[in-house]
Motif scaffolding. Structure first.
Motif, PDB file in Angstrom:
ATOM      1  N   GLY A   8       0.667  -1.284  -0.149  1.00 15.80           N
ATOM      2  CA  GLY A   8      -0.025  -0.246   0.173  1.00 15.80           C
ATOM      3  C   GLY A   8       0.614   1.622   0.739  1.00 15.80           C
ATOM      4  N   GLY A   9       1.948   0.990   0.169  1.00 18.14           N
ATOM      5  CA  GLY A   9       2.676   2.544   0.124  1.00 18.14           C
ATOM      6  C   GLY A   9       2.962   3.142  -1.301  1.00 18.14           C
ATOM      7  N   GLY A  10       3.708   4.409  -1.535  1.00 18.01           N
ATOM      8  CA  GLY A  10       4.031   4.526  -2.576  1.00 18.01           C
ATOM      9  C   GLY A  10       3.958   6.559  -2.756  1.00 18.01           C
ATOM     10  N   VAL A  11       3.852   6.919  -3.439  1.00 17.67           N
ATOM     11  CA  VAL A  11       4.454   8.544  -3.678  1.00 17.67           C
ATOM     12  C   VAL A  11       3.421   8.721  -3.748  1.00 17.67           C
ATOM     13  CG1 VAL A  11       5.694  10.119  -4.357  1.00 17.67           C
ATOM     14  CG2 VAL A  11       6.629   7.867  -4.959  1.00 17.67           C
ATOM     15  N   VAL A  12       2.773  10.537  -2.981  1.00 18.18           N
ATOM     16  CA  VAL A  12       1.566  10.965  -2.474  1.00 18.18           C
ATOM     17  C   VAL A  12       2.501  12.341  -2.777  1.00 18.18           C
ATOM     18  CG1 VAL A  12       0.011   9.077  -2.141  1.00 18.18           C
ATOM     19  CG2 VAL A  12       1.167  10.859  -0.359  1.00 18.18           C
ATOM     20  N   HIS A  13       1.290  13.591  -3.073  1.00 15.48           N
ATOM     21  CA  HIS A  13       2.220  14.945  -2.431  1.00 15.48           C
ATOM     22  C   HIS A  13       1.329  15.038  -0.991  1.00 15.48           C
ATOM     23  CE1 HIS A  13       1.783  14.582  -6.785  1.00 15.48           C
ATOM     24  NE2 HIS A  13       2.937  15.590  -6.684  1.00 15.48           N
ATOM     25  N   LEU A  18      -2.748   7.294   2.449  1.00 20.55           N
ATOM     26  CA  LEU A  18      -2.434   6.306   1.437  1.00 20.55           C
ATOM     27  C   LEU A  18      -2.935   5.339   3.041  1.00 20.55           C
ATOM     28  CD1 LEU A  18       1.053   6.182   0.193  1.00 20.55           C
ATOM     29  CD2 LEU A  18      -0.800   5.993  -1.302  1.00 20.55           C
ATOM     30  N   THR A  19      -3.387   4.503   2.144  1.00 18.46           N
ATOM     31  CA  THR A  19      -4.086   3.015   3.218  1.00 18.46           C
ATOM     32  C   THR A  19      -3.032   1.785   2.905  1.00 18.46           C
ATOM     33  OG1 THR A  19      -6.087   3.555   2.843  1.00 18.46           O
ATOM     34  CG2 THR A  19      -5.515   1.155   4.389  1.00 18.46           C
ATOM     35  N   LEU A  20      -2.112   1.359   4.136  1.00 24.94           N
ATOM     36  CA  LEU A  20      -1.587   0.315   4.206  1.00 24.94           C
ATOM     37  C   LEU A  20      -2.292  -0.990   5.208  1.00 24.94           C
ATOM     38  CD1 LEU A  20       1.611   1.804   6.012  1.00 24.94           C
ATOM     39  CD2 LEU A  20       1.168   2.242   3.611  1.00 24.94           C
ATOM     40  N   SER A  21      -1.437  -2.222   4.491  1.00 30.18           N
ATOM     41  CA  SER A  21      -2.159  -3.415   4.769  1.00 30.18           C
ATOM     42  C   SER A  21      -1.224  -4.153   5.271  1.00 30.18           C
ATOM     43  CB  SER A  21      -3.104  -3.791   3.492  1.00 30.18           C
ATOM     44  OG  SER A  21      -3.887  -3.540   2.982  1.00 30.18           O
ATOM     45  N   CYS A  22      -1.238  -5.401   5.773  1.00 30.29           N
ATOM     46  CA  CYS A  22      -0.053  -6.258   6.490  1.00 30.29           C
ATOM     47  C   CYS A  22      -0.541  -7.363   6.386  1.00 30.29           C
ATOM     48  CB  CYS A  22      -0.070  -5.353   7.826  1.00 30.29           C
ATOM     49  SG  CYS A  22       1.377  -6.941   8.556  1.00 30.29           S
ATOM     50  N   ALA A  23      -0.974  -8.030   5.379  1.00 32.37           N
ATOM     51  CA  ALA A  23      -1.184  -9.501   5.519  1.00 32.37           C
ATOM     52  C   ALA A  23      -0.411 -10.633   6.423  1.00 32.37           C
ATOM     53  CB  ALA A  23      -1.479 -10.484   4.075  1.00 32.37           C
ATOM     54  N   VAL A  24      -0.806 -11.546   7.547  1.00 29.85           N
ATOM     55  CA  VAL A  24      -0.395 -12.315   8.035  1.00 29.85           C
ATOM     56  C   VAL A  24      -0.503 -13.389   8.215  1.00 29.85           C
ATOM     57  CG1 VAL A  24      -0.397 -10.029  10.166  1.00 29.85           C
ATOM     58  CG2 VAL A  24      -1.541 -12.123  10.092  1.00 29.85           C
ATOM     59  N   SER A  25       0.648 -14.487   8.358  1.00 30.24           N
ATOM     60  CA  SER A  25       0.267 -15.760   8.737  1.00 30.24           C
ATOM     61  C   SER A  25       1.281 -16.708   9.686  1.00 30.24           C
ATOM     62  CB  SER A  25      -0.075 -16.723   7.563  1.00 30.24           C
ATOM     63  OG  SER A  25       1.528 -16.419   7.188  1.00 30.24           O
ATOM     64  N   GLY A  26       1.198 -17.702  10.143  1.00 22.05           N
ATOM     65  CA  GLY A  26       2.043 -18.455  10.565  1.00 22.05           C
ATOM     66  C   GLY A  26       2.050 -18.500  12.144  1.00 22.05           C
ATOM     67  N   PHE A  27       0.253 -17.742  12.984  1.00 24.44           N
ATOM     68  CA  PHE A  27       0.456 -17.239  14.426  1.00 24.44           C
ATOM     69  C   PHE A  27      -1.398 -17.419  14.721  1.00 24.44           C
ATOM     70  CE2 PHE A  27      -0.717 -13.153  14.506  1.00 24.44           C
ATOM     71  CZ  PHE A  27       0.795 -12.308  13.724  1.00 24.44           C
ATOM     72  N   GLY A 108       8.454  -4.353   4.987  1.00 19.32           N
ATOM     73  CA  GLY A 108       8.088  -3.351   4.258  1.00 19.32           C
ATOM     74  C   GLY A 108       8.071  -2.518   3.293  1.00 19.32           C
ATOM     75  N   THR A 109       7.810  -1.157   3.536  1.00 18.30           N
ATOM     76  CA  THR A 109       6.655  -0.843   2.204  1.00 18.30           C
ATOM     77  C   THR A 109       7.144   0.801   2.324  1.00 18.30           C
ATOM     78  OG1 THR A 109       4.522  -0.075   0.583  1.00 18.30           O
ATOM     79  CG2 THR A 109       4.283  -0.129   3.152  1.00 18.30           C
ATOM     80  N   GLN A 110       7.364   1.279   1.324  1.00 15.57           N
ATOM     81  CA  GLN A 110       7.877   2.714   1.646  1.00 15.57           C
ATOM     82  C   GLN A 110       6.850   3.411   1.273  1.00 15.57           C
ATOM     83  OE1 GLN A 110      11.276   3.792   1.605  1.00 15.57           O
ATOM     84  NE2 GLN A 110       9.773   5.827   1.638  1.00 15.57           N
ATOM     85  N   VAL A 111       6.920   4.443   2.207  1.00 19.99           N
ATOM     86  CA  VAL A 111       5.711   6.129   1.120  1.00 19.99           C
ATOM     87  C   VAL A 111       6.963   7.282   1.694  1.00 19.99           C
ATOM     88  CG1 VAL A 111       4.368   6.919   2.984  1.00 19.99           C
ATOM     89  CG2 VAL A 111       4.188   4.432   3.229  1.00 19.99           C
ATOM     90  N   THR A 112       6.647   7.840   0.599  1.00 21.73           N
ATOM     91  CA  THR A 112       7.118   9.291   0.445  1.00 21.73           C
ATOM     92  C   THR A 112       6.328   9.916   0.010  1.00 21.73           C
ATOM     93  OG1 THR A 112       8.919   7.568  -1.544  1.00 21.73           O
ATOM     94  CG2 THR A 112       8.813   9.534  -1.319  1.00 21.73           C
ATOM     95  N   VAL A 113       6.221  10.910   1.045  1.00 20.28           N
ATOM     96  CA  VAL A 113       5.286  12.167   0.546  1.00 20.28           C
ATOM     97  C   VAL A 113       6.230  13.495   0.271  1.00 20.28           C
ATOM     98  CG1 VAL A 113       4.003  14.048   1.768  1.00 20.28           C
ATOM     99  CG2 VAL A 113       3.986  11.303   2.207  1.00 20.28           C
ATOM    100  N   SER A 114       5.901  13.877  -1.402  1.00 18.27           N
ATOM    101  CA  SER A 114       6.173  15.571  -1.351  1.00 18.27           C
ATOM    102  C   SER A 114       5.696  16.539  -1.141  1.00 18.27           C
ATOM    103  CB  SER A 114       6.455  14.817  -2.935  1.00 18.27           C
ATOM    104  OG  SER A 114       5.467  15.188  -3.477  1.00 18.27           O
TER     105      SER A 114
END
Length: 115
Positions: A8-13, A18-27, A108-114
């Motif tokens: 869900g990361g990205g480059v925005v002004h 933005l909405t980040l998501s995290c999918a989990v498994s294994g616990f 991780g997911t990169q978020v860049t805000v200009s």
């Protein structure tokens, strides 16, 4: 094995969302406290938000009022809705299997805000 995959990361002004998501498994997810942390280049890891299995929530002062953490236990996902983003929010964002900044985390997911 424990897996956490952020997206869900990205480059925005500045001012956008933005909405980040995290999918989990294994616990077992539903009772597991989870957190979001972020790390900008050359900076320490910052714990910005956490949520327990019964809904207790933490926000760091730097994001309170702009970010909202939530979880979908049925689908084993963690979310971070980020509004009114600012350049200082630029960082790599990680979801963490812990109440706090230290624990197993994803790539991780990169978020860049200009400005």
């Amino acid at each position: 094995q424990v897996q956490l995959v952020e997206s869900g990361g990205g480059v925005v002004h500045s001012g956008e969302s933005l909405t980040l998501s995290c999918a989990v498994s294994g616990f077992p997810f539903s009772n597991q406290a989870m957190s979001w942390v972020r790390q900008a280049p050359g900076e320490e890891l910052d714990w910005i938000s956490g949520i327990t299995g019964n809904g207790r929530i933490f926000y760091d002062a730097s994001v309170k009022g702009r970010f909202t953490i939530s979880r979908d236990n049925a689908n084993e996902k963690l979310y971070l809705q980020m509004n009114n983003l600012k350049p200082k929010d630029s960082a790599v964002y990680y979801c963490v299997k812990a109440w706090g900044p230290y624990g197993p985390r994803g790539q991780g997911t990169q978020v860049t805000v200009s400005s």
